[in-house]
Design an enzyme around this catalytic site. Structure first.
Site, short mmCIF file in Angstrom:
data_model
loop_
_atom_site.label_atom_id
_atom_site.label_comp_id
_atom_site.label_asym_id
_atom_site.label_seq_id
_atom_site.Cartn_x
_atom_site.Cartn_y
_atom_site.Cartn_z
N SER A 60 50.49 49.04 72.00
CA SER A 60 51.71 48.65 71.32
C SER A 60 52.83 48.44 72.33
O SER A 60 53.10 49.30 73.16
CB SER A 60 52.12 49.74 70.32
OG SER A 60 53.31 49.39 69.67
N GLY A 61 53.44 47.27 72.28
CA GLY A 61 54.50 46.94 73.23
C GLY A 61 54.03 46.20 74.45
O GLY A 61 54.83 45.91 75.35
N GLY A 68 47.70 47.63 68.71
CA GLY A 68 47.07 48.22 69.87
C GLY A 68 46.69 49.67 69.62
O GLY A 68 47.03 50.28 68.60
N ASN A 128 57.81 49.99 70.96
CA ASN A 128 57.97 48.54 70.94
C ASN A 128 59.01 48.17 69.90
O ASN A 128 58.97 48.66 68.77
CB ASN A 128 56.62 47.88 70.61
CG ASN A 128 56.67 46.39 70.66
OD1 ASN A 128 57.67 45.81 71.09
ND2 ASN A 128 55.62 45.74 70.22
N SER A 167 53.73 45.05 65.68
CA SER A 167 53.02 44.56 64.49
C SER A 167 52.44 45.76 63.75
O SER A 167 51.63 46.51 64.31
CB SER A 167 51.90 43.60 64.90
OG SER A 167 52.42 42.46 65.53
#
Length: 912
Positions: A153-154, A429, A209, A213
């Site tokens: 993530s990010g 992620g 992040n 998503s």
């Protein structure tokens, strides 16, 4: 142990692999030292010039391949603002955490799209996109393509997916075909406009992040037979709907709520019952402003996709109603048999267009079935809050699903219009937080499936193909995560199966009992463990990317995802047309699902993920690994610990080993050599290919046959090549093409020269002949009087005669060179009548008429060119017959002795 420590330990288990091919030197490397020590001393032994590390555009060029050397190379490239690097079959993308507009401009897209060999350019996400697009154009099996974008993530997955969609919307757009007068109706524009809507309703700001998503999506870009973009479809996975009512600490809710808060007009605020300064319980961190808080862009994208103003109004009233639900609080009554007290909730009822009294009842009263009788029972405070949260979550989830369906109906092409597709996969992620529950288990399970797909498709399948094709291959060790997948989804006993069994029991779940059953049933799997001294019941799963502790409390209830049927009935009565439509259609689609709760969360997610994997297995995959350089999302900041853990977790080092030691490029024998397959019964095709490759190698280098196998290997049905061999073949190909082009140019220039020389000779010969004929027919001027003039028509005599100074009678001009007739004297008196354009042009070409003091002196052109006398009148007519006129050479001199200039001097006409 911290998450970083656990992930580092997992990575250490599969770093010690090495592989060889016959002719290759065995690479042996030991585990890297602590990153707290300096890397300089170790790298200095292997890399002669560290100042040139940023030039390594492919990590297979690094020698030796260790996590430390790969890390150093990526760090050097990141320091000079180079964010993409090849790692064999994978593209590594480092997130700069700042806009780099010149890196994704339209000119850059065209440059990669029009390049003969895009891989010769600098590594870029557009290379992956173009390779997939050319595979579709070349109809290489399997024709359909999948671009798998993975990472934490990010790490930049959403941005990368956005760039891929923009690339295809640009290069695959049918700009030459008029599809609509209005540009917003073009399908590529609609595909791009789906992004801001999906991100507004499905993304949120997390600790890792700002634009994370909170759902997975697989976008199929549909191409027709001309490889033009004609449509798209979106498939979504596991929206994190619990965030609506329970946003994690120090994180935000979905972007759309903040966009409404910050971008609404005063009129909209009044309609949404949202005065300025009002606080909402479900909107934490509302004072934080992000780039994603762009309400105008979301509304504009809705308009482009065909969501009209009235439908938008209905959507935003529903969202405002969800926010107002969050402000509804319950307090216990003194008498347990009485209903809980609640704050004013008329705003929520009014915005959701449902009766306020029925909403109060549904939130505080449970309906129990006893045979055919219904019993109403007041709910305790905790259950009232749960029912409120459940109502908000189900409304938001169904609204999101309706949006996805609307987008698909807007951008999806008819099946008859498209034949191939390129899929872009953007999923959440790998996640590991302080508290992890069912959402994180599903997310990490999805990442396990994708990692297994990568392992099966590339690491395992490639090495097995080497053996089947007859290569002498020493296998590179890698971590196979199949045992972890067996733990989570296996049959007959797994975490998911036990979770589903517990969820279907008609009783309140006991976390300690469930933990005991997990320990009893799954104790034989090494990927699960328990901390017996922990106060909170949990279990630990050793994922490919590290160990994660999952809290059991609340997991069973989340898996049930119960929706009281009375809530669904209430929403079906809503006067909001959209809300009424959503839940009426849902009930029609699932008539047996009472309250939409028959299918558990993990079962639904597992089925959708298996559907996705079936699609991926039928396509050609392309991998992009996004790396997060630092946990704080700071621009151009590279932290070694953060990057090295991600490199180890996703198996980048093993991928580089196999790519460097193996043959990343392969092609069928028929592709390299044109030969009838039926005549290849005795291996003639393979022999011819080996002979061809051997000639190329010997021509470039003096390599013995032992070393040939390190560059190229001819298998039973395919030829395997290293990148060096491909470059060598390309160099030889370019040389041959250059020689062929030079030969063609020489032949063409020779032909042109010979043709030019032949035409010049022909023109010279014709002009010399005309000059000879003219000289033979000329005589003294007095011979003109002695010449018998045949009787002419009076009209011809009148119109075609000239008066010469030394002759009394007019001389009739019979079409022979008028210039020669007029050249008997420098100055003459002339009486001439000429009709017709051709005769007039003949006269004008034969005479000079200079003006001087309003008087005209008539001179002949020939007088200044050396012809001043007439010897004889031309007899008959002179006709020329030449298929292609030599007028191009009319101004050329026939020889060097005279300055007579050919046809411009001798004007021949047919005689009268």
């Amino acid at each position: 142990m911290s998450s970083a420590d656990t992930r580092r330990n997992v990575g250490a288990r599969f770093r010690n692999g090495g592989g060889t091919v016959k002719g290759f030197v065995q690479r042996v490397h030991s585990p890297h030292p602590s990153l707290n020590d300096s890397l300089e001393g170790e790298l200095q032994d292997f890399l002669t010039d560290e100042d040139q590390l940023h030039t390594y555009d492919d990590l297979t060029k690094v020698n030796p391949v260790t996590p430390t050397t790969v890390l150093k190379c990526l760090q050097a490239r990141y320091s000079v603002k180079v964010f993409y690097t090849h790692a064999g079959c994978t593209l590594v993308a480092l997130n700069p955490f700042q806009p780099i507009p010149d890196l994704y401009s339209l000119d850059v897209m065209k440059e990669y799209h029009c390049a003969p060999q895009p891989k010769e350019f600098k590594p870029h996400i557009f290379i992956v996109a173009e390779e997939a697009y050319r595979n579709v154009r070349g109809q290489l099996e399997p024709v359909n393509q999948s671009l798998v974008v993975s990472g934490e993530s990010g790490a930049g997955k959403t941005w990368t997916s956005r760039c891929l969609m923009k690339y295809y919307a640009t290069v695959a757009a049918s700009s030459s075909v008029v599809k609509s007068q209005n540009t917003v109706e073009r399908i590529e524009r609609r595909v791009l406009d789906s992004n801001p809507i999906m991100e507004a309703f499905g993304n949120a700001c997390t600790l890792r992040n700002n634009n994370s998503s909170r759902f997975g999506k697989y976008i199929q870009l549909q191409l027709d037979r001309c490889q033009l973009l004609v449509g798209a479809s979106v498939q979504t996975y596991l929206l994190e709907k619990t965030r609506v009512a329970c946003p994690p600490d120090n994180e935000r809710n979905f972007h759309i709520f903040y966009q409404m808060m910050k971008g609404a007009t005063d009129e909209q605020r009044k309609e949404w019952k949202m005065p300025r300064g009002q606080r909402f319980t479900w909107l934490p961190k509302s004072e934080k402003t992000l780039e994603e808080d762009c309400f105008h862009e979301t509304v504009e994208a809705m308009v482009h996709l065909g969501i009209n103003a009235e439908r938008q109004r209905q959507i935003f009233r529903i969202l405002a109603g969800i926010l107002q639900l969050g402000n509804v609080n319950f307090s216990s009554s003194a008498d347990e048999s009485q209903l809980c007290n609640l704050d004013e909730q008329s705003k929520a009822a009014e915005l959701l267009c449902v009766p306020a009294e029925e909403l109060q009842t549904c939130l505080r009263v449970r309906t129990l079935k006893a045979g055919k009788q219904s019993v109403l029972k007041p709910c305790p405070q905790a259950e009232c809050s749960m029912r409120r949260d459940c109502l908000a979550k189900v409304i938001y989830a169904q609204l999101f699903e309706w949006l996805v369906t609307f987008i698909n109906n807007s951008i999806c092409a008819d099946e008859s219009m498209w034949c191939n597709f390129i899929g872009v996969l953007d999923v959440y992620g790998f996640e590991c937080f302080h508290i992890n529950n069912l959402e994180q288990l599903c997310i990490n399970y999805a990442n396990e499936k994708l990692q297994q797909h990568f392992v099966a498709h590339y690491l395992r399948a490639q090495q097995e193909e080497y053996v089947s094709e007859g290569l002498q291959w020493s296998f590179v060790k890698y971590q196979d995560n199949q045992s972890c997948l067996d733990l989570i989804e296996g049959s007959p006993v797994s975490v998911f199966s036990l979770l589903n069994e517990e969820s279907r029991l008609n009783r309140v779940s006991d976390t300690k009992t469930f933990r005991t059953r997990l320990e009893k049933e799954l104790c034989g799997n090494a990927n699960i463990s328990w901390d017996k001294f922990s106060k909170e019941p949990h279990f630990t799963v050793a994922h490919y990317a590290g160990k994660v502790n999952y809290q059991i409390q609340g997991m069973v209830e989340k898996n049930k995802d119960p929706v009281p049927p009375e809530l669904i009935s209430l929403l079906q009565k809503s006067d909001n047309p959209l809300l009424h439509q959503i839940f009426t259609d849902k009930e029609t689609e699932n008539p047996t699902n009472k309250g939409l709760s028959k299918v558990t969360v993990v079962s639904k997610f597992k089925n959708s993920l298996e559907s996705l994997m079936r699609i991926l297995h039928t396509t050609t995959p392309h991998y992009t690994r996004c790396i997060k350089p630092n946990p704080d999302c700071k621009p151009l900041t590279f932290q070694k610990e953060e990057v090295i853990m991600q490199l180890e977790a996703c198996g980048i080092v093993e991928t580089i080993h196999i790519s460097a030691a193996g043959f990343p490029i392969r092609a069928s024998l028929q592709f390299l050599f044109v030969l009838d397959v039926e005549t290849d019964s005795n291996g003639i095709l393979r022999q011819e290919v080996e002979k061809l490759l051997s000639v190329v190698l010997h021509k470039a280098f003096d390599l013995d046959s032992e070393k040939h196998n390190s560059w190229v290997h001819c298998g039973r049905t395919k030829v395997f090549l290293t990148q060096s061999m491909v470059n060598l073949l390309e160099d030889q190909r370019k040389k041959i093409l250059s020689r062929c082009a030079f030969s063609i140019q020489c032949c063409w220039l020779r032909y042109q020269q010979r043709r030019r020389h032949a035409r010049q000779q022909a023109a010279t010969l014709i002009q010399a002949l005309l000059k000879s004929l003219a000289e033979a027919e000329l005589d003294d001027a007095k011979d003109l009087v002695e010449e018998d003039v045949s009787a002419l028509n009076p009209v011809i005599r009148e119109r075609g005669s000239v008066q010469l100074a030394n002759i009394q009678e007019p001389v009739t001009v019979r079409g022979w060179p008028m210039g020669l007739a007029l050249a008997s004297a420098p100055s003459i008196t002339m009486s001439l009548t000429a009709t017709g354009f051709q005769k007039m042009m003949s006269v004008m070409a034969s005479l000079n008429l200079p003006s001087r003091r309003a008087e005209y002196k008539v001179e002949t052109n020939q007088y200044t060119k050396g012809l001043a006398s007439i010897r004889a009148q031309p007899k008959g007519s002179v006709k020329m017959h030449y298929q292609r006129s030599p007028l191009l050479y009319a101004d050329r001199q026939p020889d060097m002795k005279t300055d007579v200039t050919g046809f411009n001097e001798i004007l021949l006409e047919k005689t009268l």
